[in-house]
Design a protein around this motif. Structure first.
Motif, short mmCIF file in Angstrom:
data_model
loop_
_atom_site.label_atom_id
_atom_site.label_comp_id
_atom_site.label_asym_id
_atom_site.label_seq_id
_atom_site.Cartn_x
_atom_site.Cartn_y
_atom_site.Cartn_z
N HIS A 483 0.83 -1.21 0.00
CA HIS A 483 0.00 0.00 0.00
C HIS A 483 0.86 1.26 0.00
CE1 HIS A 483 -2.82 3.06 1.61
NE2 HIS A 483 -3.67 2.41 0.83
N GLN A 487 0.74 4.15 -2.77
CA GLN A 487 0.53 5.57 -2.48
C GLN A 487 1.56 6.45 -3.20
OE1 GLN A 487 0.45 5.43 1.92
NE2 GLN A 487 -1.63 6.23 1.80
N THR A 490 -0.23 5.95 -7.64
CA THR A 490 -1.53 5.28 -7.67
C THR A 490 -1.95 4.88 -9.08
OG1 THR A 490 -2.66 7.43 -7.80
CG2 THR A 490 -2.34 6.48 -5.60
N HIS A 514 -12.22 -2.81 -5.24
CA HIS A 514 -11.93 -1.37 -5.24
C HIS A 514 -10.71 -1.07 -6.12
CE1 HIS A 514 -11.20 2.69 -3.75
NE2 HIS A 514 -9.99 2.32 -3.34
N TYR A 515 -9.68 -1.89 -5.99
CA TYR A 515 -8.47 -1.67 -6.78
C TYR A 515 -8.66 -2.13 -8.23
CZ TYR A 515 -6.35 -0.86 -2.23
OH TYR A 515 -6.07 -0.35 -0.99
N ARG A 518 -10.19 0.58 -10.23
CA ARG A 518 -9.21 1.59 -10.64
C ARG A 518 -8.39 1.08 -11.82
NH1 ARG A 518 -7.46 6.30 -9.40
NH2 ARG A 518 -5.26 6.92 -9.59
N LEU A 736 -5.73 1.03 7.40
CA LEU A 736 -6.42 1.86 6.40
C LEU A 736 -7.23 2.97 7.06
CD1 LEU A 736 -7.57 -0.88 3.85
CD2 LEU A 736 -5.78 0.82 3.53
N LYS A 737 -7.79 2.68 8.22
CA LYS A 737 -8.54 3.73 8.94
C LYS A 737 -7.60 4.84 9.39
CE LYS A 737 -12.50 0.99 10.51
NZ LYS A 737 -13.23 0.40 11.66
N LYS A 739 -4.94 5.68 7.89
CA LYS A 739 -4.56 6.41 6.68
C LYS A 739 -5.71 7.22 6.11
CE LYS A 739 -0.28 4.94 6.02
NZ LYS A 739 0.88 5.86 5.89
N GLU A 741 -8.29 5.90 4.59
CA GLU A 741 -8.67 5.31 3.31
C GLU A 741 -9.70 4.19 3.45
OE1 GLU A 741 -5.69 4.49 0.47
OE2 GLU A 741 -4.35 6.09 1.13
N TRP A 742 -10.23 4.05 4.65
CA TRP A 742 -11.27 3.04 4.85
C TRP A 742 -12.63 3.66 4.57
CZ3 TRP A 742 -11.43 -2.05 5.32
CH2 TRP A 742 -12.61 -2.65 5.73
N GLN A 743 -13.47 2.95 3.81
CA GLN A 743 -14.82 3.45 3.49
C GLN A 743 -15.84 2.75 4.38
OE1 GLN A 743 -15.70 3.39 -0.72
NE2 GLN A 743 -13.60 3.93 -1.29
#
Length: 751
Positions: A483, A487, A490, A514-515, A518, A736-737, A739, A741-743
């Protein structure tokens, strides 16, 4: 004493035979000392001293032979021995025997020296040719710094020209060019590259005028063997290249073979503007960035427009399209068509082009089920360009794909010898050590490569593999590393692949999606993205969607190669049909794509059996058992047991086995239905060896759930593995939280 009498007397006293025996013995002594001195780290003066001693002893031996005679009572002066007491004839016979024996020893030495030493010295675990050279990038002395590509291109072309000569070892471009702009000592550079000579120089380009300065340096003492300055018109650049190459060959005393002579004098093009575009393209594509590859493609096309007979430009254009398929966004169908068009033109213009065969091999390497032809073409390219590290490295990859691991390792080590600082080659060397269980050495190479070339993204794959698998099994830590790389860029397809792959390992198919979304946004036409879509659909249990997606892909690629399209998607189709309980359809897919599996005539891990058959060969008997309990599946199970030599592997216990052996044992024991042994192997692999990647797939889509789904012992082991995976997953969620970046919508996916 007249001349005739002198000659007779010399002959009678065995002076000629002594001279012959001494000369052969002396030569042998000199050769032995010169060969073993470097191996035993003797001082440099030892071989020279041995030569002087032998030369000084020669006249002494002749004088002794003339003055003295060896009798039963020892040495006596010849003049003092009466004629009937002389044993000169017997001594002559003994000297004949000595000569024969020494000649035999000399011949044996020559054979041993050629096979085991071959004018080589040790460098780590590898041997390095004494007739070896590195071509450093020539310094751009032009006022216009945009001419840098020209000086680099000229250097690379000199390197490529010398690489075609069988009697030389030429360090690869990547290694040589890694010293660009660095003012390092020649001896240190030569030591790192494993060479004894260095060619360096400078280029000044001003309009149609060019000045090239070149010098050949002996690395151990920095002595300039030769140097020259050329002031010419730009269109004389080919003559300059040939003169420099010939001078290097002459100085290193290499004898050119007729075909090497022809290749050395052959002009790549008669159009200097076309050559200029070609050189710029070769230097632009080295970054492997999609935008630079597209620019290089345009420059190769420009070179071809200026000279439609430019063989090398067609070959390099074909390779550039293949690289764009790996790193950029281009429809797969277009890649194969464009590569084929340009390869055909290159080989039509020159049927003996090493670059052409290298491009042809790369095309076959990109084409499904063409491994055998790829191997053949790479071998042909290597015969024409013996020092091409790219060809050796690529050949190793194809050999690995077809299960020829020993040959693959040998080829890879040759590539490493030629280009020891090449990031892709070092990456493969590290992976080789990882496979052999030498994780410390693998990680050491990775860290060195990262420090030397942090922009080379593929090297991180080995590092992540070591973190995810034996002996670490640290999936959460691997995700964090991936990750952090993501970053930094991306848009990098490889970084996206890393984070998505580890997300699937951690039972986070939603995050992998999710990735993948992208990837589809940035690289909708890339074939590797298609494979990521399929893997993520399986991870999210979207099996019907996956089947529909793959059938559509099959139809799309059927126009290229119907058989290859059937085989290429067979395994994920079988897994998805099996997961939905449609066992008859899964069997039909296997029998249609791999009829040799049904017939029992397939060969695992060989050209005759593409790699997909390794999974499908174990799926097939399991699926047969799902239709009806019978003995029909037994021959297929036995074939796998015999191939992997299960009985032999089990002798002495599992502790001595490599992880790959444990996996093979697991599949065979699972097919036998032995839940106790299978579960013990699962525990050994996952918890003891800590080989943890891909297990989420094994527990969902491989043969284990089909065979043991109702077995309590298996269920317990499966739950233990998921507990461990979810603990690591929780660590990734926290990361991730932190950072940001957690949804929040993903929370329900964890329930």
């Amino acid at each position: 004493m007249n001349f005739k009498h002198l000659f007779t007397e010399l002959k009678r006293r065995n002076v000629f035979k002594v001279a012959t025996a001494y000369a052969i013995t002396g030569w042998l002594v000199i050769q032995v000392v010169a060969t073993i001195a470097p191996q035993l780290n003797f001082p440099d003066w030892i071989p020279s001293f041995a030569t002087i001693v032998v030369l000084c002893g020669f006249p002494v031996a002749l004088v002794i032979a003339w003055v003295f005679e060896l009798t039963s009572e020892g040495l006596k002066k010849t003049e003092a021995i009466e004629g009937d007491l002389s044993v000169a004839k017997q001594t002559g016979k003994k000297l004949n025997q000595v000569i024969i024996i020494v000649l035999s020893v000399a011949l044996l030495f020559v054979l041993v020296e050629r096979i085991f030493f071959a004018n080589k010295k040790e460098k780590g675990d590898e041997t390095i040719e004494l007739v070896s050279i590195a071509v450093l990038p020539f310094v751009n002395m032009s006022e216009d710094q945009n001419n840098e590509y020209f000086s680099d291109g000229l250097s690379e072309e000199l390197l490529n020209g010398l690489a075609k000569i069988e009697g030389m070892q030429v360090a690869g471009r990547t290694s040589s060019f890694s010293f660009k702009g660095k003012n390092e000592d020649i001896r240190e550079i030569a030591e790192q590259l494993g060479v004894h000579h260095v060619l360096e120089g400078s280029v000044r380009k001003d309009g149609d005028q060019i000045r090239v300065t070149a010098q050949l340096v002996r690395a151990d003492n920095g002595f300039h063997l030769w140097s020259e300055t050329y002031d010419r018109k730009l269109n004389s650049v080919f003559a300059i290249q040939e003169e420099i190459s010939r001078k290097v060959v002459d100085e290193l005393k290499i004898r050119l073979l007729p075909d090497e002579e022809e290749r050395l004098i052959k002009l790549p093009t008669n159009n200097i503007d076309a050559y200029n575009s070609f050189l710029e393209a070769t230097q632009t594509e080295t970054t492997r960035k999609p935008s630079d590859l597209e620019k290089a493609i345009a420059l190769y096309k420009k070179a071809i427009d200026l000279d439609p007979d430019f063989t090398q430009a067609y070959a390099r254009l074909a390779v550039a399209y293949g690289l764009l398929n790996d790193y950029g966004d281009i429809p797969y169908e277009d890649v194969l068509r464009l590569m084929r068009e340009n390869v055909d033109k290159a080989l039509l213009l020159d049927g003996n082009s090493g670059e052409g065969y290298k491009a042809l091999a790369f095309l076959y390497d990109q084409t499904p089920d063409e491994s055998a032809r790829a191997i053949e073409a790479y071998q042909k390219a290597i015969s024409l360009i013996p020092n091409d590290a790219f060809a050796h490295n690529a050949l190793h990859s194809v050999l690995r794909e077809v299960g020829e691991d020993e040959a693959a390792d040998e080829t890879l080590l040759r590539a490493y010898q030629l280009d020891p600082l090449s990031s892709p080659i070092v990456n493969n060397i590290a992976a080789m050590f990882q496979r052999k269980g030498d994780y410390a050495k693998a990680l050491e190479l990775v860290e060195e490569n990262v420090a030397r070339d942090p922009s080379f993204t593929a090297i991180y794959q080995v590092k992540l593999g070591i973190l995810r698998n034996a002996p670490n099994g640290k999936l959460a830590e691997a995700f964090k590393v991936a990750h952090e790389l993501f970053q930094k860029d991306t848009t990098d397809l490889q970084f996206l692949d890393f984070v998505g792959d580890i997300a699937r390992d951690l039972d986070m198919g939603f995050l992998a999606q999710h990735y993948v979304d992208r990837m589809l946004l940035l690289y909708p036409n890339n074939f590797n993205v298609l494979l990521n879509v399929i893997a993520t659909n399986m991870s999210t249990n979207s099996h019907q969607e996956n089947i529909d997606y793959m059938l559509a892909a099959r139809a799309r690629f059927a126009s290229i190669d119907p058989e290859a399209s059937k085989r290429g998607f067979a395994t994920p189709l079988v897994v998805s049909y099996g997961a939905l309980g449609d066992f008859k359809e899964a069997i039909a897919v296997i029998e249609d794509a791999f009829p040799e599996i049904k017939a029992g005539t397939y060969t695992i891990d060989s050209v005759a059996g593409p790699s997909d058959n390794r999974q499908l060969a174990r799926h097939y008997p399991v699926l047969l058992d799902q239709i009806e309990a019978s003995n029909v599946s037994i021959p297929y199970k036995n074939k796998l047991a015999e191939h992997y030599n299960v009985k032999g592997m089990l002798e002495g216990g599992t502790a001595r086995l490599e992880v790959i052996d444990l996996y093979n044992l697991l599949w065979v024991e699972a097919l036998e239905g032995d839940v106790d042994v299978a579960v013990a192997l699962m525990e050994e692999i996952y918890f003891k060896r800590k080989d943890k990647s891909t297990w989420e797939y094994y527990l969902k889509g491989d043969i284990l759930p089909l065979i043991f789904e109702k077995e309590p012992l298996y269920q317990q082991m499966r739950d233990s593995i998921y507990t461990d995976l979810h603990q690591m997953r929780a660590e990734v969620v926290r990361y991730l939280k932190e950072k940001g970046e957690w949804q929040s919508k993903w929370d329900k996916e964890l329930e």
